[in-house]
Scaffold this motif. Structure first.
Motif, PDB file in Angstrom:
ATOM      1  N   LYS A  43     -16.370 -36.212  36.838  1.00  0.00           N
ATOM      2  CA  LYS A  43     -15.980 -36.626  38.188  1.00  0.00           C
ATOM      3  C   LYS A  43     -17.184 -36.762  39.122  1.00  0.00           C
ATOM      4  N   ILE A  47     -18.657 -39.925  42.246  1.00  0.00           N
ATOM      5  CA  ILE A  47     -18.693 -39.635  43.687  1.00  0.00           C
ATOM      6  C   ILE A  47     -19.546 -40.668  44.417  1.00  0.00           C
ATOM      7  N   SER A  49     -19.261 -40.760  48.144  1.00  0.00           N
ATOM      8  CA  SER A  49     -19.392 -40.381  49.550  1.00  0.00           C
ATOM      9  C   SER A  49     -19.365 -38.859  49.694  1.00  0.00           C
ATOM     10  N   LYS A  51     -17.461 -37.248  51.672  1.00  0.00           N
ATOM     11  CA  LYS A  51     -16.055 -36.848  51.749  1.00  0.00           C
ATOM     12  C   LYS A  51     -15.498 -36.610  50.339  1.00  0.00           C
ATOM     13  N   GLU A  52     -15.788 -37.519  49.409  1.00  0.00           N
ATOM     14  CA  GLU A  52     -15.328 -37.352  48.024  1.00  0.00           C
ATOM     15  C   GLU A  52     -15.951 -36.110  47.398  1.00  0.00           C
ATOM     16  N   TYR A  53     -17.201 -35.860  47.720  1.00  0.00           N
ATOM     17  CA  TYR A  53     -17.894 -34.689  47.192  1.00  0.00           C
ATOM     18  C   TYR A  53     -17.231 -33.403  47.703  1.00  0.00           C
ATOM     19  N   VAL A  55     -14.156 -33.040  48.678  1.00  0.00           N
ATOM     20  CA  VAL A  55     -12.848 -32.939  48.021  1.00  0.00           C
ATOM     21  C   VAL A  55     -13.024 -32.341  46.621  1.00  0.00           C
TER      22      VAL A  55
END
Length: 190
Positions: A43, A47, A49, A51-53, A55
């Motif tokens: 995963k 990544i 962004s 924000k994704e990191y 999350v």
């Protein structure tokens, strides 16, 4: 007499079942942890962004805490305690993790070398390179090559104060990392 034999037989079956569940539980939990690590490794590559990191970090923390909860409910074994300490280190709970490693080492566990390796990682994470070096020297001959050991070599090469020791571990890292493409950037720095 028959009733006594039946009770004894039932007791033997129950004890053997509990022992097998303890070992199976340890293996299942370790497999769950390894599966999570692989999932996170995959995963992280996707990544794009911050924000994704974030999350992903929340997901990781929750998943690790779920495994910790399962360990607390399972049979107490050295395998489970070692896994618990490794997870606590992943969650940056260094003091309790180091306490578990110390207990496994002090008690002469069959997993003492693995506990020492975990403690070395913890010492390096808390910037205690000289202590890590001393402890790692005790087990270095018995440690199997792995990316984790390569990381220890590299960290010692960068953090030790003694130049001869730095050079020793830099050379060990270069030799052990071989042609690993992930290690190319590190090799340039060393």
């Amino acid at each position: 007499m028959k009733k006594g034999m039946r009770v004894l037989f039932t007791l033997v079956l129950l004890i053997s079942f509990m022992a097998s569940v303890g070992y199976a539980g340890s293996n299942v939990l370790k497999e769950e942890y390894q599966k999570l690590q692989k999932e996170l490794d995959e995963k992280i590559k996707t990544i794009k962004s911050r924000k994704e990191y974030n999350v992903l970090l929340k997901y990781r923390s929750k998943a690790l805490n779920d495994i910790l909860s399962k360990i607390k409910r399972s049979v107490k074994s050295d395998e489970n305690m070692l896994l618990k300490a490794q997870i606590m280190m992943d969650l940056r709970q260094m003091t309790p993790a180091m306490t578990i490693f110390d207990k496994l080492i002090k008690n002469g566990s069959k997993l003492a070398n693995e506990a020492k390796l975990g403690k070395v990682r913890g010492l390096l994470a808390t910037r205690k390179s000289d202590e890590a070096y001393t402890l790692f020297k005790e087990i270095e001959a018995d440690v199997k090559p792995s990316p984790e050991v390569d990381e220890i070599f590299m960290t010692l090469a960068f953090t030790l104060k003694d130049e001869a020791k730095k050079t020793e571990y830099a050379n060990k890292y270069l030799k052990s990392a071989g042609n690993d493409p992930k290690a190319e950037n590190n090799k340039a720095y060393i």
